[in-house]
Write a protein that holds these residues in place. Structure first.
Motif, PDB file in Angstrom:
ATOM      1  N   LEU A  33       0.772  -1.310   0.067  1.00  0.00           N
ATOM      2  CA  LEU A  33      -0.056   0.074   0.031  1.00  0.00           C
ATOM      3  C   LEU A  33       0.928   1.397  -0.067  1.00  0.00           C
ATOM      4  CD1 LEU A  33      -2.848  -1.114   2.544  1.00  0.00           C
ATOM      5  CD2 LEU A  33      -2.914  -0.824  -0.061  1.00  0.00           C
ATOM      6  N   ALA A  34       2.103   1.260   0.436  1.00  0.00           N
ATOM      7  CA  ALA A  34       2.806   2.448   0.524  1.00  0.00           C
ATOM      8  C   ALA A  34       3.162   3.047  -1.127  1.00  0.00           C
ATOM      9  CB  ALA A  34       4.294   1.932   0.973  1.00  0.00           C
ATOM     10  N   GLY A  35       2.950   1.898  -2.050  1.00  0.00           N
ATOM     11  CA  GLY A  35       3.257   2.458  -3.357  1.00  0.00           C
ATOM     12  C   GLY A  35       2.052   3.397  -3.923  1.00  0.00           C
ATOM     13  N   CYS A  36       0.989   3.162  -3.088  1.00  0.00           N
ATOM     14  CA  CYS A  36      -0.212   3.997  -3.485  1.00  0.00           C
ATOM     15  C   CYS A  36      -0.076   5.640  -3.147  1.00  0.00           C
ATOM     16  CB  CYS A  36      -1.236   3.478  -2.885  1.00  0.00           C
ATOM     17  SG  CYS A  36      -1.798   1.836  -3.186  1.00  0.00           S
ATOM     18  N   SER A  37       0.902   5.840  -2.483  1.00  0.00           N
ATOM     19  CA  SER A  37       1.250   7.498  -2.040  1.00  0.00           C
ATOM     20  C   SER A  37       1.687   8.210  -3.309  1.00  0.00           C
ATOM     21  CB  SER A  37       2.155   7.615  -0.938  1.00  0.00           C
ATOM     22  OG  SER A  37       3.329   7.210  -1.516  1.00  0.00           O
ATOM     23  N   SER A  38       1.623   9.339  -3.362  1.00  0.00           N
ATOM     24  CA  SER A  38       2.065  10.247  -4.378  1.00  0.00           C
ATOM     25  C   SER A  38       3.224  10.295  -4.666  1.00  0.00           C
ATOM     26  CB  SER A  38       1.421  11.737  -4.336  1.00  0.00           C
ATOM     27  OG  SER A  38       2.019  12.336  -3.181  1.00  0.00           O
ATOM     28  N   GLY A  39       4.214   9.678  -3.931  1.00  0.00           N
ATOM     29  CA  GLY A  39       5.648   9.537  -4.258  1.00  0.00           C
ATOM     30  C   GLY A  39       6.350  10.723  -3.934  1.00  0.00           C
ATOM     31  N   ALA A  40       7.486  11.402  -4.967  1.00  0.00           N
ATOM     32  CA  ALA A  40       8.238  12.478  -4.428  1.00  0.00           C
ATOM     33  C   ALA A  40       7.433  13.708  -3.978  1.00  0.00           C
ATOM     34  CB  ALA A  40       9.187  12.397  -5.692  1.00  0.00           C
ATOM     35  N   GLY A  41       6.280  13.806  -4.316  1.00  0.00           N
ATOM     36  CA  GLY A  41       5.732  14.985  -4.012  1.00  0.00           C
ATOM     37  C   GLY A  41       5.918  16.135  -4.973  1.00  0.00           C
ATOM     38  N   GLY A  42       5.712  16.087  -6.570  1.00  0.00           N
ATOM     39  CA  GLY A  42       5.983  17.037  -7.203  1.00  0.00           C
ATOM     40  C   GLY A  42       5.449  18.486  -7.072  1.00  0.00           C
ATOM     41  N   SER A  43       5.694  19.241  -7.761  1.00  0.00           N
ATOM     42  CA  SER A  43       5.299  20.701  -7.653  1.00  0.00           C
ATOM     43  C   SER A  43       4.917  21.360  -8.962  1.00  0.00           C
ATOM     44  CB  SER A  43       6.498  21.444  -7.033  1.00  0.00           C
ATOM     45  OG  SER A  43       6.155  22.867  -6.883  1.00  0.00           O
ATOM     46  N   THR A  81      -0.459  17.450  -5.707  1.00  0.00           N
ATOM     47  CA  THR A  81       0.689  17.178  -4.912  1.00  0.00           C
ATOM     48  C   THR A  81       0.223  15.982  -3.885  1.00  0.00           C
ATOM     49  OG1 THR A  81       0.897  19.625  -4.862  1.00  0.00           O
ATOM     50  CG2 THR A  81       1.701  18.033  -2.839  1.00  0.00           C
ATOM     51  N   ASP A  82      -0.954  15.718  -3.566  1.00  0.00           N
ATOM     52  CA  ASP A  82      -1.528  14.807  -2.691  1.00  0.00           C
ATOM     53  C   ASP A  82      -1.926  13.477  -3.213  1.00  0.00           C
ATOM     54  OD1 ASP A  82      -0.683  16.627  -0.827  1.00  0.00           O
ATOM     55  OD2 ASP A  82      -2.794  17.292  -0.295  1.00  0.00           O
ATOM     56  N   HIS A  83      -2.477  13.490  -4.255  1.00  0.00           N
ATOM     57  CA  HIS A  83      -3.230  12.227  -4.797  1.00  0.00           C
ATOM     58  C   HIS A  83      -2.541  11.731  -6.106  1.00  0.00           C
ATOM     59  CE1 HIS A  83      -6.081  12.521  -1.614  1.00  0.00           C
ATOM     60  NE2 HIS A  83      -6.185  14.268  -2.045  1.00  0.00           N
ATOM     61  N   PHE A  84      -1.932  12.706  -6.979  1.00  0.00           N
ATOM     62  CA  PHE A  84      -1.203  12.263  -8.174  1.00  0.00           C
ATOM     63  C   PHE A  84      -0.218  11.162  -8.078  1.00  0.00           C
ATOM     64  CE2 PHE A  84      -2.778  15.267 -11.745  1.00  0.00           C
ATOM     65  CZ  PHE A  84      -4.186  14.940 -11.291  1.00  0.00           C
ATOM     66  N   GLN A  89       1.794  12.760 -12.034  1.00  0.00           N
ATOM     67  CA  GLN A  89       2.307  14.419 -11.978  1.00  0.00           C
ATOM     68  C   GLN A  89       3.456  15.034 -13.050  1.00  0.00           C
ATOM     69  OE1 GLN A  89       4.549  14.073  -8.163  1.00  0.00           O
ATOM     70  NE2 GLN A  89       2.532  14.675  -6.901  1.00  0.00           N
ATOM     71  N   ASP A  90       4.044  13.925 -13.725  1.00  0.00           N
ATOM     72  CA  ASP A  90       5.017  14.254 -14.749  1.00  0.00           C
ATOM     73  C   ASP A  90       4.273  14.293 -15.985  1.00  0.00           C
ATOM     74  OD1 ASP A  90       7.328  13.920 -13.057  1.00  0.00           O
ATOM     75  OD2 ASP A  90       7.951  11.803 -13.838  1.00  0.00           O
ATOM     76  N   ASP A  91       3.262  13.420 -16.299  1.00  0.00           N
ATOM     77  CA  ASP A  91       2.330  13.671 -17.445  1.00  0.00           C
ATOM     78  C   ASP A  91       1.473  14.884 -17.334  1.00  0.00           C
ATOM     79  OD1 ASP A  91       3.238  11.148 -18.360  1.00  0.00           O
ATOM     80  OD2 ASP A  91       1.477  10.091 -17.587  1.00  0.00           O
ATOM     81  N   PHE A  92       1.062  14.996 -16.123  1.00  0.00           N
ATOM     82  CA  PHE A  92       0.328  16.517 -16.035  1.00  0.00           C
ATOM     83  C   PHE A  92       1.240  17.748 -16.479  1.00  0.00           C
ATOM     84  CE2 PHE A  92      -1.924  19.896 -13.655  1.00  0.00           C
ATOM     85  CZ  PHE A  92      -3.273  19.690 -14.409  1.00  0.00           C
ATOM     86  N   ALA A  93       2.490  17.760 -15.721  1.00  0.00           N
ATOM     87  CA  ALA A  93       3.187  18.968 -15.955  1.00  0.00           C
ATOM     88  C   ALA A  93       3.571  19.236 -17.210  1.00  0.00           C
ATOM     89  CB  ALA A  93       4.314  18.684 -15.031  1.00  0.00           C
ATOM     90  N   ASP A  94       3.974  17.889 -18.104  1.00  0.00           N
ATOM     91  CA  ASP A  94       4.239  17.762 -19.368  1.00  0.00           C
ATOM     92  C   ASP A  94       3.181  18.580 -20.308  1.00  0.00           C
ATOM     93  OD1 ASP A  94       6.921  16.920 -18.705  1.00  0.00           O
ATOM     94  OD2 ASP A  94       6.303  14.964 -19.384  1.00  0.00           O
TER      95      ASP A  94
END
Length: 187
Positions: A33-43, A81-84, A89-94
């Motif tokens: 379940l830890a893999g379900c977090s948003s990871g590095a927390g992009g900005s 930040t909290d759910h992607f 996050q990378d796809d959205f920012a691109d």
């Protein structure tokens, strides 16, 4: 040793072995379940002005508050930040960079510096373009988050009408006000 002592030891042993077996099954699953977090927390640093401009075009301020006043850009940033996931996050920012690329093709420095007409034309092109168009998925996601963020905000209550109980019950209304009498049973 009495039989009571032996039975208690067997019960303790069974209880302990079931606990160990349960932990062996549950703990690895919980670690996954830890893999379900948003990871590095992009900005979205540097992109909030773009998100603000787009959300304001989707739901502008009229006689009721728009997306900007409802705090939709902050909502989108929180979702990002909290759910992607990091990949999302990378796809959205691109995808957001496509807005600036299209503005440059229209003769502006960026989407936010483009005229209102250019901005509307860019969003219309993204909206009506083919399904595999670069940036279309990001536009749709941004539009949907804007609409959801606005209509779940407190400011949406100024735009939407709400009547808790539809109509008013009046048992003794004169027939002249009601019109014809209604038949309430089948014939």
């Amino acid at each position: 040793m009495t039989t009571d002592t032996l039975s208690m030891n067997r019960r303790s042993m069974l209880r302990g072995s079931i606990t160990v077996a349960g932990a062996a099954i549950v703990l690895p699953a919980m670690g996954g379940l830890a893999g379900c977090s948003s990871g590095a927390g992009g900005s979205l640093a540097g992109r909030l002005e773009l998100i603000d401009a787009v959300s304001d075009l989707v739901i502008p301020q009229t006689d009721t508050p728009g997306a900007r006043l409802a705090g939709v850009p902050a909502y989108i940033e929180a979702v990002f930040t909290d759910h992607f996931t990091t990949e999302q996050q990378d796809d959205f920012a691109d995808g957001l960079s496509v807005f600036d690329d299209m503005a440059k093709q229209a003769g502006a420095d960026s989407f936010t510096s483009a005229s209102a007409g250019q901005q509307s034309a860019i969003l219309t092109e993204l909206d009506t373009g083919p399904g595999d168009m670069t940036g279309k998925a990001t536009w749709q996601q941004l539009r949907d988050m804007t609409i959801f963020g606005f209509y779940t905000s407190e400011q949406a209550t100024e735009e939407l009408k709400f009547e808790e109980i539809p109509g008013r019950y009046d048992a003794c209304a004169p027939l002249e006000e009601v019109g014809r009498a209604w038949l309430n049973r089948g014939v």
